[in-house]
Write a protein that holds these residues in place. Structure first.
Motif, PDB file in Angstrom:
ATOM      1  N   GLY A 173      31.972  14.579 -29.420  1.00 50.12           N
ATOM      2  CA  GLY A 173      32.662  15.741 -28.861  1.00 50.12           C
ATOM      3  C   GLY A 173      31.913  17.031 -29.139  1.00 50.12           C
ATOM      4  N   ILE A 174      31.434  17.147 -30.373  1.00 54.06           N
ATOM      5  CA  ILE A 174      30.688  18.352 -30.760  1.00 54.06           C
ATOM      6  C   ILE A 174      29.434  18.491 -29.907  1.00 54.06           C
ATOM      7  CG2 ILE A 174      29.295  19.331 -32.623  1.00 54.06           C
ATOM      8  CD1 ILE A 174      31.417  18.055 -34.584  1.00 54.06           C
ATOM      9  N   ALA A 175      28.699  17.396 -29.773  1.00 48.95           N
ATOM     10  CA  ALA A 175      27.455  17.426 -29.003  1.00 48.95           C
ATOM     11  C   ALA A 175      27.731  17.817 -27.555  1.00 48.95           C
ATOM     12  CB  ALA A 175      26.767  16.068 -29.073  1.00 48.95           C
ATOM     13  N   CYS A 176      28.845  17.313 -27.040  1.00 50.54           N
ATOM     14  CA  CYS A 176      29.164  17.607 -25.652  1.00 50.54           C
ATOM     15  C   CYS A 176      29.506  19.078 -25.462  1.00 50.54           C
ATOM     16  CB  CYS A 176      30.318  16.726 -25.212  1.00 50.54           C
ATOM     17  SG  CYS A 176      30.717  16.930 -23.496  1.00 50.54           S
ATOM     18  N   LEU A 177      30.327  19.613 -26.356  1.00 51.22           N
ATOM     19  CA  LEU A 177      30.669  21.034 -26.250  1.00 51.22           C
ATOM     20  C   LEU A 177      29.430  21.908 -26.425  1.00 51.22           C
ATOM     21  CD1 LEU A 177      34.134  21.117 -28.045  1.00 51.22           C
ATOM     22  CD2 LEU A 177      33.666  21.504 -25.633  1.00 51.22           C
ATOM     23  N   LYS A 178      28.553  21.490 -27.301  1.00 51.91           N
ATOM     24  CA  LYS A 178      27.286  22.205 -27.457  1.00 51.91           C
ATOM     25  C   LYS A 178      26.514  22.189 -26.147  1.00 51.91           C
ATOM     26  CE  LYS A 178      24.084  22.482 -30.243  1.00 51.91           C
ATOM     27  NZ  LYS A 178      23.868  23.893 -30.494  1.00 51.91           N
ATOM     28  N   GLY A 179      26.547  21.066 -25.497  1.00 54.71           N
ATOM     29  CA  GLY A 179      25.874  20.917 -24.206  1.00 54.71           C
ATOM     30  C   GLY A 179      26.442  21.842 -23.145  1.00 54.71           C
ATOM     31  N   CYS A 180      27.687  22.215 -23.324  1.00 47.86           N
ATOM     32  CA  CYS A 180      28.299  23.177 -22.391  1.00 47.86           C
ATOM     33  C   CYS A 180      27.865  24.603 -22.712  1.00 47.86           C
ATOM     34  CB  CYS A 180      29.824  23.114 -22.480  1.00 47.86           C
ATOM     35  SG  CYS A 180      30.547  21.551 -21.989  1.00 47.86           S
TER      36      CYS A 180
ATOM     37  N   GLN B 157      31.508  25.895 -17.621  1.00 46.97           N
ATOM     38  CA  GLN B 157      30.179  26.248 -18.119  1.00 46.97           C
ATOM     39  C   GLN B 157      29.194  25.120 -17.886  1.00 46.97           C
ATOM     40  OE1 GLN B 157      29.593  29.423 -19.143  1.00 46.97           O
ATOM     41  NE2 GLN B 157      31.710  29.607 -18.436  1.00 46.97           N
ATOM     42  N   ALA B 158      29.653  23.908 -18.075  1.00 49.09           N
ATOM     43  CA  ALA B 158      28.778  22.758 -17.871  1.00 49.09           C
ATOM     44  C   ALA B 158      28.291  22.717 -16.419  1.00 49.09           C
ATOM     45  CB  ALA B 158      29.496  21.471 -18.244  1.00 49.09           C
TER      46      ALA B 158
ATOM     47  N   VAL C  37      24.489  23.057 -14.733  1.00 53.33           N
ATOM     48  CA  VAL C  37      23.869  22.156 -13.769  1.00 53.33           C
ATOM     49  C   VAL C  37      23.229  22.991 -12.667  1.00 53.33           C
ATOM     50  CG1 VAL C  37      24.234  20.349 -12.063  1.00 53.33           C
ATOM     51  CG2 VAL C  37      25.475  20.260 -14.222  1.00 53.33           C
ATOM     52  N   GLU C  38      23.984  23.946 -12.151  1.00 51.32           N
ATOM     53  CA  GLU C  38      23.475  24.762 -11.045  1.00 51.32           C
ATOM     54  C   GLU C  38      22.259  25.574 -11.474  1.00 51.32           C
ATOM     55  OE1 GLU C  38      24.303  24.199  -7.988  1.00 51.32           O
ATOM     56  OE2 GLU C  38      25.608  22.713  -8.936  1.00 51.32           O
ATOM     57  N   ASP C  39      22.352  26.197 -12.659  1.00 53.23           N
ATOM     58  CA  ASP C  39      21.227  26.985 -13.166  1.00 53.23           C
ATOM     59  C   ASP C  39      19.990  26.118 -13.331  1.00 53.23           C
ATOM     60  OD1 ASP C  39      22.913  29.110 -13.209  1.00 53.23           O
ATOM     61  OD2 ASP C  39      23.064  29.267 -15.395  1.00 53.23           O
ATOM     62  N   ALA C  40      20.185  24.952 -13.919  1.00 48.40           N
ATOM     63  CA  ALA C  40      19.052  24.068 -14.167  1.00 48.40           C
ATOM     64  C   ALA C  40      18.428  23.623 -12.845  1.00 48.40           C
ATOM     65  CB  ALA C  40      19.487  22.870 -15.000  1.00 48.40           C
TER      66      ALA C  40
ATOM     67  N   MET D   2      32.750  15.929 -19.543  1.00 46.51           N
ATOM     68  CA  MET D   2      33.839  16.915 -19.547  1.00 46.51           C
ATOM     69  C   MET D   2      34.881  16.562 -18.495  1.00 46.51           C
ATOM     70  SD  MET D   2      33.264  18.891 -22.040  1.00 46.51           S
ATOM     71  CE  MET D   2      34.233  20.385 -21.876  1.00 46.51           C
ATOM     72  N   ASP D   3      34.449  16.033 -17.377  1.00 42.92           N
ATOM     73  CA  ASP D   3      35.393  15.583 -16.349  1.00 42.92           C
ATOM     74  C   ASP D   3      36.330  14.527 -16.920  1.00 42.92           C
ATOM     75  OD1 ASP D   3      34.706  17.209 -14.245  1.00 42.92           O
ATOM     76  OD2 ASP D   3      33.218  15.829 -13.419  1.00 42.92           O
TER      77      ASP D   3
END
Lengths: 141, 141
Positions: free
Chosen positions: A50-57, A93-94, A98-101, B108-109
DNA sequence: CATTGACTTCGAGTAACTCGAATTTACTAT
DNA sequence: ATAGTAAATTCGAGTTACTCGAAGTCAATG
């Protein structure tokens, strides 16, 4: 199943230093063995996921901590809703990431093309292995 | 066309502090007016676009500086090739970022679905506007 | 001539690690 | 029992890329 610090760090492709840091700031709780060494279990794995995922956001450590603390609170309609709101916001944010990347990758594709055009005009010395380069374009599966 | 610090920072959605920092460390050169104020032109815009893009790939300031310095060197087969290599490597990173962001968004989804399932079981009080939420899923265009 | 607003430099602070030194612990080999 | 090795510990300092604010400068306007 239990894991040592080293194993745990490897599982998440990070360093022992970082995991130690997370436990020190109480972001990721951990048990200790009789020798005072940090030990992690499958629950730790879930938290860390969960932490890693939120960091990814793009969430800050403080934001992630807030979410984790909400999760540890007794489960009520209110805390669940608060957690849901955080997750919704972070999902936004995630998707933005994606769009930015994608935009960045597209711009880089242009740059690559630009260089390839210029370099192809320079009569490359193909006999020199230093000038050889693999096809590094991302594979479409 | 010339731009003040403020205008320039706004163009790139960043702060005057950050632009000042970039000029101070010689990442982004700038002219000064008679009052010693920083001024930027269309060339600065191009540089900054490149910088922002490399940052978007995840490159460090040092890496970006190295690239910019190669660009300022007299153009030769060697410098061009070196620049090309950097761009290739950074494009890789950009594509990796796309994949990572996609995976994060997907996770996240799942989380959102999970919460929606739980919350829907809690007999929500739909008469209370505080419980209303818009559809925040990213629109497919 | 005073005020406003945007600029200047500079030094300190912050987030999230990152590193390394010195020490402790557990295990294994002699 | 002792010596050596590997992996852990704490703690304090360093790094990156900003971020902030104080104090001062400068040009235009009322």
């Amino acid at each position: 199943m239990i894991y040592t610090l080293k194993q745990f760090a490897e599982m998440f492709n990070t360093t022992e230093h970082t995991i130690r840091y997370y436990t020190d700031i109480n972001l990721l709780p951990c048990q200790r063995d009789k020798g005072n060494r940090r030990i992690f279990n499958d629950e730790s794995v879930n938290w860390m996921q969960g932490i890693a995922c939120l960091k990814g956001c793009g969430a800050s450590i403080e934001d992630i901590k807030e979410y984790c603390e909400l999760c540890r609170l007794p489960e009520s309609k209110e805390t669940l809703y608060a957690r849901y709101q955080i997750i919704l916001r972070q999902r936004e944010q995630a998707y933005k990431r994606v769009e930015d990347a994608k935009a960045t990758a597209a711009y880089m594709d242009e740059k690559v093309q630009h260089y390839e055009q210029i370099l192809s005009g320079l009569i490359p010395d193909d006999s020199n292995p230093e000038n050889w380069t693999e096809d590094t374009r991302p594979k479409k599966h």
